[in-house]
Structure formats: structure tokens, C-alpha cells
Design a protein around this motif. Sequence first.
Motif, PDB file in Angstrom:
ATOM      1  N   TYR A  78      46.780  32.590  41.407  1.00  0.00           N
ATOM      2  CA  TYR A  78      46.372  33.543  42.443  1.00  0.00           C
ATOM      3  C   TYR A  78      45.111  34.346  42.098  1.00  0.00           C
ATOM      4  O   TYR A  78      44.607  35.075  42.939  1.00  0.00           O
ATOM      5  N   GLN A  80      45.159  36.834  40.250  1.00  0.00           N
ATOM      6  CA  GLN A  80      45.609  38.201  40.017  1.00  0.00           C
ATOM      7  C   GLN A  80      47.107  38.215  39.729  1.00  0.00           C
ATOM      8  O   GLN A  80      47.836  37.332  40.158  1.00  0.00           O
ATOM      9  N   CYS A  85      47.158  42.738  42.299  1.00  0.00           N
ATOM     10  CA  CYS A  85      47.279  42.646  43.754  1.00  0.00           C
ATOM     11  C   CYS A  85      47.514  44.025  44.360  1.00  0.00           C
ATOM     12  O   CYS A  85      46.880  44.399  45.346  1.00  0.00           O
ATOM     13  N   LYS A  88      44.401  46.022  44.212  1.00  0.00           N
ATOM     14  CA  LYS A  88      43.322  45.379  44.967  1.00  0.00           C
ATOM     15  C   LYS A  88      42.122  44.991  44.102  1.00  0.00           C
ATOM     16  O   LYS A  88      40.978  45.320  44.395  1.00  0.00           O
ATOM     17  N   LYS A  90      40.774  41.434  41.616  1.00  0.00           N
ATOM     18  CA  LYS A  90      41.001  40.009  41.441  1.00  0.00           C
ATOM     19  C   LYS A  90      40.038  39.468  40.400  1.00  0.00           C
ATOM     20  O   LYS A  90      38.948  39.998  40.231  1.00  0.00           O
ATOM     21  N   THR A 175      38.947  43.717  45.694  1.00  0.00           N
ATOM     22  CA  THR A 175      39.155  42.859  46.868  1.00  0.00           C
ATOM     23  C   THR A 175      39.054  43.654  48.156  1.00  0.00           C
ATOM     24  O   THR A 175      39.049  43.079  49.232  1.00  0.00           O
TER      25      THR A 175
END
Length: 194
Positions: A78, A80, A85, A88, A90, A175
Motif C-alpha cells: 500500500y 503506507q 494512512c 495521511k 505515503k 497525501t
Amino acid sequence: MYSPGRFCWRYYHNRSYPFTKRYRTIVPRFWAGVVDQAVLFLSKYLLDLTAAWLSPYLLALLHIVVNTAYSILMHARYGQTIGKCVCKIKIIDHLTDTPINLNQAVLRDSGLLIGLLYAVAALKGEDIRPDELTLTGTAAMVAGIWFVLEIITMLLNKKRRALHDLIARTVVVRTSIAEDHPAAPAPTPPKESP
């Protein structure tokens, strides 16, 4: 009472940042680590329940394996972990801005080799206090030097790439970038001569 995950979720949930702050990730990285430790608490608790049947050294090795596998697999799949996540952020390839691959995820967690150093020291019965499972001696010195190098490298470059990011050719980015970030200026058409 708030858990670290809920606190971070409430803080980062509706925030967005200008494109110029894309690489300012030091604080979110810290909170992502806190959230990830909360996520891994259940596995730590379950492993600790087996302490009566396992040696302290094997138990320490299992903790390292679980933490390393979580980090590598989540980053490879993913980009992250759950903590990243929530906060926010990555991990992407620093040259192409594309998702990282398994090789980069493994290289990025090469700092966890210090954990393997700990395990080797534990299995040899050196540089460890079995009653506390803490790093001492050579293992502690290597871990301390690695940590200092991580901080120094992160503070000395514009993209805030730590030593493990330099090794894996990765970068951590936000992100939640606002959509109104400045685009590249459009080229001006050449003037026509009469």
C-alpha cells in the motif's frame, strides 16, 4: 479517553496542505509510528501470553519478525502502514513518484537490521539483560548511531529523506495536498510577425 489513532485521525482527517509542504512529514511520521505501535500492541500482547513456553530470546526474535513483516508488507502493498494512512503520508519512489516495490520496502526497513543485531546478541547471550530485554553494549551503540544518522540525514535535505529513504530510493510525502497547488506555467505562444 482518546487513543493515539483517534487523536491522529481527528487531527489529520480534514486537513490539506499546499503543494510546497508536500515533503514536510517529520511530525506526521512521529505520530504514524505511535499509531503503528498501538496497532501492533495486540500482537505484542498475544506473543507475551506465550512467554511461559518460550525463552525470552525467542520471544524477542518473534517481536522483531512481526514488526518487520508488518512494515515491509504494508509498505510494499500500500505504500503506507495503518499509522501512515491515518496521518495521511505515503512512501513513493523519489525519482518517479510511483509506488514502491517489495525490494524498496525491504531496503527501507534495513534499519530494522539493528533488531536482527539485537536478536543475534540475544541468542548469543551477549549484550542483553534477559530480565529486561533491553539493548546494551555493542547493540545499543550501533542502534544509537543509526538513530542519530537517521535524524541528521532527514534534517539535511529538502525532501526530508532519512537514511533508510536514501538507501531505498524512497521519499515520504503527504497525501492530503490541496487541489489548488500551482501548476506548471503554460508555455506562451510565439508572437506572429506581420
